[in-house]
Design an enzyme around this catalytic site. Structure first.
Site, PDB file in Angstrom:
ATOM      1  CB  CYS A  88      -1.014  -0.055   1.141  1.00  0.00           C
ATOM      2  SG  CYS A  88      -2.408   1.041   0.829  1.00  0.00           S
ATOM      3  CG  HIS A 136      -3.157  -3.062   3.892  1.00  0.00           C
ATOM      4  ND1 HIS A 136      -2.233  -2.384   4.657  1.00  0.00           N
ATOM      5  CD2 HIS A 136      -3.837  -2.126   3.214  1.00  0.00           C
ATOM      6  CE1 HIS A 136      -2.352  -1.092   4.449  1.00  0.00           C
ATOM      7  NE2 HIS A 136      -3.318  -0.894   3.578  1.00  0.00           N
ATOM      8  CD  GLU A 169      -0.223  -5.226   5.912  1.00  0.00           C
ATOM      9  OE1 GLU A 169      -0.044  -5.823   4.833  1.00  0.00           O
ATOM     10  OE2 GLU A 169      -0.562  -4.027   5.969  1.00  0.00           O
TER      11      GLU A 169
HETATM   12  N1  GLN Z   1      -3.395   6.479   0.785  1.00  0.00           N
HETATM   13  C1  GLN Z   1      -2.193   6.129   1.469  1.00  0.00           C
HETATM   14  C2  GLN Z   1      -0.996   6.846   0.871  1.00  0.00           C
HETATM   15  O1  GLN Z   1      -1.081   7.629   0.015  1.00  0.00           O
HETATM   16  C3  GLN Z   1      -1.926   4.645   1.459  1.00  0.00           C
HETATM   17  C4  GLN Z   1      -2.947   3.950   2.327  1.00  0.00           C
HETATM   18  C5  GLN Z   1      -2.442   2.708   2.996  1.00  0.00           C
HETATM   19  O2  GLN Z   1      -1.256   2.416   3.053  1.00  0.00           O
HETATM   20  N2  GLN Z   1      -3.364   1.996   3.559  1.00  0.00           N
HETATM   21  O3  GLN Z   1       0.084   6.597   1.295  1.00  0.00           O
END
Ligand code: GLN
Length: 204
Positions: A81, A184, A186
Site C-alpha cells: 500500500c 494489505h 499483513e
Molecule cells: N493512501 C495512502 C498513501 O497515500 C496509502 C494507504 C495505505 O497504506 N493503507 O500513502
C-alpha cells in the site's frame, strides 16, 4: 540463509501485523528506524500507512538516501500500500515535493480507487505467486489504496483485481527481488505473499 533477518520500516504504519506474518513465514523481523539499523538486515518490508508522512519522516530521519542505496545494491524489499508507493519509481497524485525510494519501474496513482470506496475487499488471483496447481484467489484488503497506473519494461505484473468496478487494475508487481502490493497482505490472515517474499530473500 535459513532464517533471514527482515527489517520493517517502522516510521509509521502497520508494523506489528507484518511482524507476525514474517515470523510465521520463517523470517526474523526487526524494526528499522535509523540508518544504522538498515545495515543489519537482509531485506526490508515497507508497510502500509500514509506515504506522504512516511516520506517526510524518512527524509527527517536521514533514511531516504541509505534506503535508495541499499535498494540499488540489490537488497530485497516488499512494499504494501503506502509501501508500494515508496518503492515505485513514479507517483501520480502525490503531494507537492513527495519523493519515493523507488526501485520498481512503475507509475502508481495514490488513492486511486476513489474516496467513495475508501476501503474494500476483493479477490486477487495469485497464479504468479502461489506455485500450487490451482491456487485459491487471495482475499485482499484495500485501504485508500493506490493502483499501478503503468508498468515500465523493468517491472512485471503479478496480479490484477479479478472482478467488480476495479476489475483489471494492477495491484501487485515485481522487479527482481522487489515486490509490491496495493493491498494489505499483513491483514488478510493468509501468509502466501509473505512466504513468497521470504523465499525471494533466501535466494538472494
Ligand atoms: N493512501 C495512502 C498513501 O497515500 C496509502 C494507504 C495505505 O497504506 N493503507 O500513502
Amino acid at each position: 540463509m535459513s532464517e533471514p533477518t527482515i527489517g520493517i520500516l517502522a516510521l509509521q504504519g502497520d508494523v506489528r501485523e507484518h511482524h507476525r506474518m514474517l515470523t510465521e513465514s520463517g523470517a526474523k523481523p526487526v524494526n528499522v528506524r535509523r540508518p544504522e539499523e538498515l545495515l543489519g538486515v537482509d531485506a526490508l518490508v515497507v508497510p502500509g500507512g500514509e506515504s506522504t508522512t512516511m516520506f517526510k519522516l524518512a527524509a527527517a530521519f536521514d533514511l531516504l538516501e541509505p534506503l535508495r542505496k541499499r535498494v540499488a545494491a540489490g537488497m530485497p524489499a516488499f512494499g504494501t500500500c503506502a509501501g508500494m508507493i515508496m518503492l515505485a519509481d513514479r507517483i501520480q497524485d502525490g503531494i507537492e515535493g513527495q519523493q519515493t525510494v523507488g526501485g520498481i519501474d512503475v507509475t502508481v496513482r495514490r488513492n486511486a480507487f476513489g474516496r467513495q470506496v475508501d476501503s474494500f475487499e476483493a479477490d486477487v488471483p495469485l497464479d504468479a505467486i502461489d506455485p500450487s496447481p490451482q491456487p485459491q484467489p487471495y482475499h485482499a484488503v484495500f485501504i485508500r489504496a493506490p493502483w499501478v497506473e503503468s508498468v515500465g519494461s523493468g517491472a512485471e505484473v503479478l496480479a490484477r483485481v479479478a472482478s467488480g468496478p476495479a476489475a483489471g487494475r494492477i495491484v501487485a508487481v515485481r522487479q527482481g527481488r522487489l515486490l509490491a502490493t496495493a493491498f494489505h497482505p499483513e491483514l488478510a490472515g493468509d501468509a502466501r505473499i509473505h512466504r513468497f517474499f521470504v523465499e525471494l530473500v533466501k535466494e538472494a
